[in-house]
Design a protein around this motif. Structure first.
Motif, mmCIF file in Angstrom:
data_model
loop_
_atom_site.group_PDB
_atom_site.id
_atom_site.type_symbol
_atom_site.label_atom_id
_atom_site.label_comp_id
_atom_site.label_asym_id
_atom_site.label_seq_id
_atom_site.Cartn_x
_atom_site.Cartn_y
_atom_site.Cartn_z
ATOM 1 N N ARG A 1 -6.529 -4.847 1.758
ATOM 2 C CA ARG A 1 -5.518 -3.954 1.042
ATOM 3 C C ARG A 1 -6.428 -2.579 0.913
ATOM 4 O O ARG A 1 -5.846 -1.597 1.148
ATOM 5 C CB ARG A 1 -5.036 -4.477 -0.361
ATOM 6 N N ASP B 1 2.239 1.882 -3.360
ATOM 7 C CA ASP B 1 1.082 2.504 -4.243
ATOM 8 C C ASP B 1 1.038 4.333 -3.787
ATOM 9 O O ASP B 1 0.705 4.985 -4.931
ATOM 10 C CB ASP B 1 -0.062 1.860 -4.388
ATOM 11 N N LEU B 2 0.867 4.347 -2.493
ATOM 12 C CA LEU B 2 0.956 5.856 -2.202
ATOM 13 C C LEU B 2 1.959 6.621 -1.930
ATOM 14 O O LEU B 2 2.087 7.662 -1.329
ATOM 15 C CB LEU B 2 0.193 5.917 -0.708
ATOM 16 N N GLN C 1 -5.679 1.098 2.276
ATOM 17 C CA GLN C 1 -5.355 2.117 1.402
ATOM 18 C C GLN C 1 -6.357 3.330 1.791
ATOM 19 O O GLN C 1 -5.904 4.559 1.751
ATOM 20 C CB GLN C 1 -5.532 1.691 -0.021
ATOM 21 N N VAL D 1 0.968 -1.140 0.063
ATOM 22 C CA VAL D 1 -0.036 -0.181 -0.165
ATOM 23 C C VAL D 1 0.674 1.307 0.165
ATOM 24 O O VAL D 1 0.513 2.152 -0.688
ATOM 25 C CB VAL D 1 -0.956 -0.043 1.112
ATOM 26 N N SER E 1 -4.984 6.791 2.986
ATOM 27 C CA SER E 1 -5.417 8.067 1.999
ATOM 28 C C SER E 1 -6.247 9.146 2.870
ATOM 29 O O SER E 1 -5.888 10.382 2.599
ATOM 30 C CB SER E 1 -6.329 7.498 0.900
#
Length: 635
Positions: free
Chosen positions: A528, A500-501, A532, A497, A536
């Motif tokens: 997941r 991705d971020l 996320q 995660v 976020s």
């Protein structure tokens, strides 16, 4: 659906269960009551028998001390007889007593007569002797008998023995006038050979002094202890057994004669080991101890022979088996067993009748439900009373709820299908609108005035937001399909995660720290998305006045893990903490913080798939702390 599948029946019927319960109730109640009562009865029986054994041991001790006291008094009586001093005076005066002219032989003959008469009157005396110190402790007068009760015999002068090396000679020579000596109880010897059959003997002696106070000799009587021990046996209850032991633990009297006088035969002493209360009685202030040893009730008592400074110690033990002590209790138990058996039979019959009465309406209800195979007809249940009526009402209510749940499930499937179709079909006209607006903006933007351009921008932003909402709704409708649970390493999942971020984390300058995260059992894709969404949100809803910081921790809660994602952002007011998990619910305008309002609804649905919980409260740093639970891998 019916209440049970065709051809299936519960392994144990209600009738059998109630019958067994009644029988078990009788058995358990009886066992507890009998155990409590008979434990108390056995304790009282043991206490009563212990008191009886103590009285018997006291009686035996008193009788034995009386006999030995008689022996001591007779020794002192003999020591004061005239022939004792007459023989001394005659010897010191050349063979003639200066007082009355009696010769030494006259006094000797008179003493023999007195000793003989004493043995006649005292059947348990074996020997009466007058021993001088001179000539190696030679016997001066001796009258004895072969066995207890036999006729006395006077030992001729030629057969008299020297006893100077005997222990009683040495010990008696150290006494003062009027003092007595008690020997150990051992086997009688003649010419250093044990006499057979064995004769247990106790010797009591007192010193003899002449008129000037010089030690001249001693008077000694040998008592036959076998006769004394047998007389004591007559005082003991036939069901009891008694023993006599010396202070070292050697048996002087035992039901098995082969176990007596081990110190004479080289056998080890066993009394103190076999009867621990005997050892304790020798050191007890009261001199008596009663205990249960190896299934026997044992009462032991210590007694002393002679003055305290030279006392000989003996132990008397009286025993009874624990089984004999509680015979009455055992017999009563057997009688009660028959009573309990009758009660058990009655309980089974009553339980069977009661169970049939209770189960009849229940079986009737089961049959009615079983016959309704389709499950879509109105359930016709007759009116019933009591608990069966309550059950009938519950079945009616459950049936209505099941019908409602079936309808609701069908409606939900239709709604999910509608949401999927609607969101999928809405994308095409929305894309058309967006494309034409983009073309219009690209080709005719110079000809438009400022107000038209603002309208154009508003349409484009609305289309983009509508596309995001439709996409989110589509994903929400798909969530939970084809779910497969597997071991999921949250540590590894967090790394994916964060990868991705990465750009968002670096741009916002988020300080992220986390504890070691566990391996859980769950839906990997759903978990997941959950992590996320929470990370976020922590980035998007950061506080404008402080650098963003996020801490992730995990704590074991029984068979599940509680994972916490805490930030120092804007936080969520208590009145909104439930609302934020609803679909399309937002606390900020699109202008303030962009978003669709679907992320936390995703998160709750993911937790529902895992049969877990998700909630939010205030973090220690003032932001929001989201908690969710997920099953441990090992659970």
């Amino acid at each position: 659906m019916g209440l049970r599948r065709a051809g299936w029946a519960p392994p144990v019927s209600l009738t059998a269960r109630i019958t067994l319960a009644m029988a078990a109730l009788v058995l358990i109640t009886s066992a507890v009551i009998i155990s409590l009562i008979f434990t108390r009865i056995d304790a009282l029986l043991v206490a009563t028998n212990s008191a009886m054994l103590e009285r018997e041991s006291e009686l035996l001790s008193t009788r034995l001390l009386d006999e030995l006291g008689e022996l001591e008094r007779d020794v002192l009586l003999v020591a004061g007889m005239p022939p004792i001093q007459g023989m001394i005076r005659a010897e010191r005066n050349g063979g003639e007593d200066p007082r009355d002219g009696s010769s030494a032989a006259d006094w000797e003959e008179r003493l023999q007569v007195l000793f003989s008469r004493m043995l006649v009157s005292k059947a348990h005396y074996l020997q009466v002797r007058y021993i001088g110190i001179a000539d190696g402790g030679r016997e001066l007068v001796r009258v004895d008998r072969a066995t207890a009760g036999a006729a006395p015999r006077v030992i001729p002068r030629a057969a008299l023995q020297q006893k100077g090396r005997s222990a009683y000679m040495t010990a008696s020579s150290a006494l003062r006038p009027g003092e007595t000596y008690f020997s150990t109880i051992d086997l009688n010897r003649e010419h250093d050979q044990i006499v057979t059959p064995w004769q247990p003997v106790l010797r009591v002696a007192t010193p003899i002094f002449d008129e000037r106070g010089a030690l001249y000799g001693l008077v000694i009587i040998n008592g036959d202890m076998r006769a004394s021990f047998e007389r004591l046996a007559a005082l003991v209850d036939p069901a009891h057994t008694y023993y006599v032991s010396d202070a070292s633990g050697f048996y002087l009297r035992h039901p098995d004669p082969a176990r007596t006088f081990g110190f004479e035969t080289g056998e080890p002493a066993t009394g103190l080991e076999e009867f621990p209360p005997l050892r304790a009685s020798f050191t007890s202030d009261s001199g008596v101890r009663t205990e249960i040893v190896d299934g026997r009730v044992v009462s032991a008592r210590a007694l002393r022979l002679g003055p305290p400074e030279r006392a000989r110690r003996l132990g008397i033990v009286v025993t009874d088996t624990l089984a004999d002590t509680t015979t009455v209790s055992a017999q009563t138990r057997q009688q009660l067993a028959l009573v309990i058996l009758a009660l058990l039979l009655a309980a089974v019959l009553v339980g069977f009748a009661l169970a049939r009465q209770l189960s009849r309406p229940i079986l009737r209800l089961a049959k009615i439900v079983e016959e309704d195979k389709a499950g879509d007809a109105a359930l016709e249940i007759p009116a019933m009373r009591g608990e069966a009526g309550v059950l009938a009402d519950a079945i009616r209510t459950s049936w209505r709820h099941r019908q409602h749940a079936t309808a609701l499930e069908a409606s939900n499937r239709e709604l999910k299908q509608f949401a999927y179709v609607a969101s999928h079909d809405l994308q095409e006209p929305l894309r058309t609108i967006s494309n034409y607006v983009a073309l219009l903006d690209e080709e005719h933007r110079p000809q438009l005035d400022d107000e038209a351009r603002r309208y154009m921008d508003f349409i484009q932003r609305a289309c983009a937001r509508m596309q995001a909402l439709i996409h989110g709704l589509l994903e929400y409708s798909r969530l939970g399909r084809d779910v497969e649970f597997e071991p999921v390493d949250l540590e590894e999942l967090l790394g994916e995660v964060l990868a991705d971020l990465h750009a968002s984390v670096r741009e916002a300058g988020v300080a992220l720290e986390h504890d070691p995260l566990p391996v859980v059992y769950g839906y990997r894709l759903g978990l997941r998305l959950l992590l996320q969404n929470l990370l976020s949100n922590a980035i998007r809803f950061r506080h404008p006045d402080r650098a963003p910081a996020v801490r992730i921790s995990a704590e074991r809660r029984g068979a599940r893990w509680e994972v916490t994602v805490a930030d120092n952002g804007l936080g969520i007011a208590p009145e909104h903490r439930e609302r934020v998990f609803l679909l399309f619910q937002r606390l900020h305008t699109q202008r303030e913080i962009p978003g669709t309002g679907i992320g936390l609804a995703y998160s709750r649905k993911i937790m529902e798939i895992h049969q877990g919980r998700i909630w939010v409260d205030e973090s220690p740093s003032g932001g929001a702390a989201f908690h969710f639970t997920v099953e441990d891998r090992s659970a």
